[in-house]
Design a protein around this motif. Structure first.
Motif, PDB file in Angstrom:
ATOM      1  N   LYS A  70      22.742  27.541  65.041  1.00 50.81           N
ATOM      2  CA  LYS A  70      24.205  27.188  65.132  1.00 50.81           C
ATOM      3  C   LYS A  70      24.755  27.224  63.919  1.00 50.81           C
ATOM      4  O   LYS A  70      24.274  27.074  63.047  1.00 50.81           O
ATOM      5  N   ALA A  71      26.145  26.929  64.188  1.00 50.58           N
ATOM      6  CA  ALA A  71      26.845  27.087  62.872  1.00 50.58           C
ATOM      7  C   ALA A  71      26.574  25.771  62.043  1.00 50.58           C
ATOM      8  O   ALA A  71      26.545  24.650  62.293  1.00 50.58           O
ATOM      9  N   GLU A  72      26.407  26.152  60.707  1.00 50.09           N
ATOM     10  CA  GLU A  72      26.002  25.059  59.856  1.00 50.09           C
ATOM     11  C   GLU A  72      27.095  24.134  59.555  1.00 50.09           C
ATOM     12  O   GLU A  72      28.616  24.448  59.578  1.00 50.09           O
ATOM     13  N   LYS A  73      26.917  22.729  59.536  1.00 51.25           N
ATOM     14  CA  LYS A  73      28.186  21.931  59.497  1.00 51.25           C
ATOM     15  C   LYS A  73      29.181  22.157  58.272  1.00 51.25           C
ATOM     16  O   LYS A  73      30.355  22.039  58.653  1.00 51.25           O
ATOM     17  N   PHE A  74      28.624  22.339  57.217  1.00 53.55           N
ATOM     18  CA  PHE A  74      29.702  22.607  56.085  1.00 53.55           C
ATOM     19  C   PHE A  74      30.375  23.823  56.473  1.00 53.55           C
ATOM     20  O   PHE A  74      31.661  24.042  55.949  1.00 53.55           O
ATOM     21  N   GLU A  75      29.843  24.958  57.028  1.00 50.09           N
ATOM     22  CA  GLU A  75      30.771  26.292  57.181  1.00 50.09           C
ATOM     23  C   GLU A  75      31.861  25.815  58.480  1.00 50.09           C
ATOM     24  O   GLU A  75      33.085  26.061  58.158  1.00 50.09           O
TER      25      GLU A  75
END
Length: 108
Positions: free
Chosen positions: A89-94
């Protein structure tokens, strides 16, 4: 439909810069996606691999790359962030980077 790429305050186009650094096959695929959106508008999104991330923020999956975007209206889409997929899944910082950019230009 017009694509509005995220630019820094100095005018640097971060989306095009990211695409230009991709291997040739991935770059060609990303440019084809951009072309289809500008030519066919909202209809083009039906044929893309997309996923909603947060409210009006979505991502286009292009091989191992992601372009996070918001559709403002039937004539304007804002590409806010591009990155390489690292995990399922999309990484939080991205994701946080794309959300911050969207909020800065009043899209969220």
């Amino acid at each position: 439909m017009e694509i509005h790429d995220y630019k820094t305050e100095s005018g640097k186009n971060l989306i095009i810069e990211y695409i230009n650094k991709l291997p040739i096959e991935e770059k060609a695929e990303a440019l084809k996606v951009r072309y289809n959106i500008t030519k066919f508008g909202l209809e083009a999104f039906r044929f893309l691999n997309t996923r909603q991330l947060y409210k009006k923020l979505w991502e286009i999956k292009i091989s191992r790359n992601r372009i996070m975007y918001v559709i403002a209206d039937s004539k304007n889409v804002f590409f806010l962030h591009a990155c390489k997929k690292q995990k399922d899944k999309a990484e939080k910082f991205e994701l946080d980077k794309a959300i911050k950019r969207a909020k800065n230009i009043n899209l969220l």
